[in-house]
Design an enzyme around this catalytic site. Structure first.
Site, short mmCIF file in Angstrom:
data_model
loop_
_atom_site.label_atom_id
_atom_site.label_comp_id
_atom_site.label_asym_id
_atom_site.label_seq_id
_atom_site.Cartn_x
_atom_site.Cartn_y
_atom_site.Cartn_z
N ARG A 32 0.86 -1.19 0.00
CA ARG A 32 0.00 0.00 0.00
C ARG A 32 0.89 1.24 0.00
O ARG A 32 0.62 2.23 -0.67
CB ARG A 32 -0.96 0.02 1.21
CG ARG A 32 -1.64 1.37 1.41
CD ARG A 32 -2.91 1.33 2.26
NE ARG A 32 -2.85 0.46 3.40
CZ ARG A 32 -2.13 0.70 4.52
NH1 ARG A 32 -1.43 1.81 4.63
NH2 ARG A 32 -2.12 -0.17 5.50
N TYR A 57 -17.70 16.70 -14.23
CA TYR A 57 -18.11 15.29 -14.27
C TYR A 57 -19.10 15.01 -13.13
O TYR A 57 -18.89 15.46 -11.99
CB TYR A 57 -16.84 14.43 -14.11
CG TYR A 57 -17.13 12.96 -14.09
CD1 TYR A 57 -17.52 12.29 -15.24
CD2 TYR A 57 -17.00 12.24 -12.91
CE1 TYR A 57 -17.80 10.93 -15.20
CE2 TYR A 57 -17.27 10.88 -12.87
CZ TYR A 57 -17.67 10.23 -14.02
OH TYR A 57 -17.93 8.89 -13.98
N ASP A 110 -8.98 18.67 -13.96
CA ASP A 110 -9.28 17.30 -14.41
C ASP A 110 -8.94 17.26 -15.90
O ASP A 110 -9.63 17.86 -16.72
CB ASP A 110 -10.76 16.99 -14.15
CG ASP A 110 -11.14 15.57 -14.56
OD1 ASP A 110 -10.48 15.00 -15.45
OD2 ASP A 110 -12.11 15.03 -13.99
N LYS A 135 -10.08 6.23 -19.06
CA LYS A 135 -10.48 6.74 -20.38
C LYS A 135 -9.29 6.69 -21.35
O LYS A 135 -8.81 5.62 -21.64
CB LYS A 135 -11.06 8.15 -20.22
CG LYS A 135 -12.01 8.30 -19.02
CD LYS A 135 -13.32 7.53 -19.18
CE LYS A 135 -14.15 7.46 -17.90
NZ LYS A 135 -14.48 8.72 -17.26
C1 PLP Z 1 -14.87 9.08 -15.90
C2 PLP Z 1 -14.46 10.39 -15.38
C3 PLP Z 1 -14.13 10.58 -14.02
C4 PLP Z 1 -14.25 9.44 -13.00
O1 PLP Z 1 -13.30 8.45 -13.22
P1 PLP Z 1 -13.52 6.90 -12.86
O2 PLP Z 1 -12.28 6.25 -13.38
O3 PLP Z 1 -14.78 6.45 -13.56
O4 PLP Z 1 -13.65 6.80 -11.38
C5 PLP Z 1 -13.70 11.83 -13.61
N1 PLP Z 1 -13.62 12.86 -14.46
C6 PLP Z 1 -13.93 12.72 -15.78
C7 PLP Z 1 -13.83 13.90 -16.68
C8 PLP Z 1 -14.37 11.50 -16.27
O5 PLP Z 1 -14.71 11.39 -17.56
#
Ligand code: PLP
Length: 385
Positions: free
Chosen positions: A50, A102, A174, A199
């Site tokens: 961890r 998001y 983000d 993504k």
């Molecule tokens: C999908 C997404 C998240 C969340 O991420 P996860 O991997 O699904 O927990 C946060 N910000 C954006 C812009 C996203 O597209």
């Protein structure tokens, strides 16, 4: 150590260290929870997984190098990374947040952190003045997404970071939609970058992961403490998969973006489409600003289908592009924001912010663009009323 200058090389070589036992070209999957120590109080580099694992550490070095940060951190999901970043703040603090972040980010602020008196104010961050008007003594950070989902609003990262810095606030970006190949917020003045690596960074729709990168040692020490204390770390196998995915980030994104531009231009000229949201289109509102801070328009497109067409039929008539949540994988996906990603927003508010029922979002994959255009063309024809 490999010698290189450009990001196309960094995606392949950064973070990779020579395995001293085998000289393996790739980072091995260290599927272990603990490490034998040579003696008590000898301060080993690896002690418990961890706190640190060599496979995860390679990924963390890789993302830090790509984002030009001080240190990277890998988490079990994008939301775990975002939650860890929000844990940097204290009860009584307020964060200014882009008004169409998001959904999961909004949810964790509204339903989890608010219970601990960490507060948020939603602002339209596409205007720096809007941010300025909302700064109070309690505000400690500005949290932005650019482009936003699904309407591709663009925020000026440099201007926001400068404003935030002048008030002693942190800027958090983000960067999921763009990735460091297209946009590097820390170079533009931001302090912290977060990713849903699920993504584009992973890129193959086969894992869930999150990353955070910070720009100073002070933030790195605090983030490490949180990562180790709260513990939502990414496992060694998923760390390996993500390193593997990132190796092709540059070639994938070149193709995502060139396919997306061709599809956006096709849609813009189609009588069945009343508006196209794509930051790479010259006619798009945010085109100039996006071009200044990002390499191109990326791979995400939204568009409005005219009332003369039945959007439900459009979704049913696609034969290559799959109807699914998520984005950023090699395969093209389509989604209906009003009933999928943004279903939790009441209909009247959805309409007010522009998420109409006839809004369609495409995550353009890296297939042959003619196959994608044919699929979209057929589906539009089939949906004529
Ligand atoms: C999908 C997404 C998240 C969340 O991420 P996860 O991997 O699904 O927990 C946060 N910000 C954006 C812009 C996203 O597209």
């Amino acid at each position: 150590m490999a010698v290189y200058k450009e990001i196309e090389s960094a995606v392949i070589h950064a973070g990779i260290y020579g395995d001293k036992y085998t000289r393996a070209v790739n980072v091995p999957i260290y599927q272990t929870s603990t490490f034998e120590q040579t003696g008590i109080q000898e301060n080993p580099q690896w002690e418990y997984a961890r706190s640190g694992n060599p496979t995860r550490a390679a990924l963390e070095a890789l993302i830090s190098d790509l984002e030009k940060g001080y240190k990277g951190f890998a988490f079990a999901s994008g939301m775990a990374a975002i939650a860890a970043v929000l844990t940097l703040f204290k009860s009584g603090d307020t964060i200014l947040v882009s008004n169409n972040v998001y959904g999961g980010t909004f949810r964790i602020l509204d339903k989890v952190f608010k219970n601990f008196d960490l507060n948020y104010v939603l602002v339209d961050t596409s205007s720096v003045d809007n941010i300025k008007e909302n700064i109070t003594d309690k505000v400690k950070a500005v949290y932005i997404e650019t482009p936003t989902n699904p309407l591709m609003n663009i925020t000026d990262i440099k201007a926001v970071s400068e404003l935030a810095k002048s008030y002693g606030l942190l800027t958090i970006v983000d960067n999921t939609f763009m990735t460091p190949y297209l946009q590097r917020p820390i170079e533009l003045g931001a302090d912290i970058v977060v990713h849903s690596a699920t993504k584009y960074l992973g890129g193959h729709s086969d894992l869930v992961a999150g990353l955070a990168v910070v720009n100073t040692k002070e933030l790195a020490d605090r983030m490490y403490f949180i990562q180790n204390s709260v513990g939502a770390v990414l496992g060694p196998f998923d760390s390996f998969l993500l390193i593997r995915g990132i190796k092709t980030l540059a070639v994938r994104l070149d193709r995502h973006a060139s396919n997306a531009l061709k599809i956006a231009e096709y849609l813009e000229n189609h009588k069945a489409v009343t508006k196209v949201y794509y930051p790479g289109l010259k006619s798009f509102d945010g085109y100039e600003l996006n071009s200044r801070q990002a390499r191109n328009g990326g791979g995400m497109i939204s568009f409005l289908l005219s009332d003369n067409y039945d959007y439900r039929k459009f979704f049913k008539s696609l034969n290559l592009i799959a109807l699914a949540e998520s984005l950023g994988g090699v395969e093209s996906l389509v989604c209906h924001p009003a009933t999928m990603t943004h279903a939790s927003i009441p209909a009247d508010i959805r309409a007010k912010i522009g998420i109409h029922d006839n809004l369609i979002r495409l995550s353009v994959g890296i297939e042959n663009v003619d196959d994608l255009l044919l699929d979209i063309d057929n589906a539009i024809k089939a949906s004529a009323k």
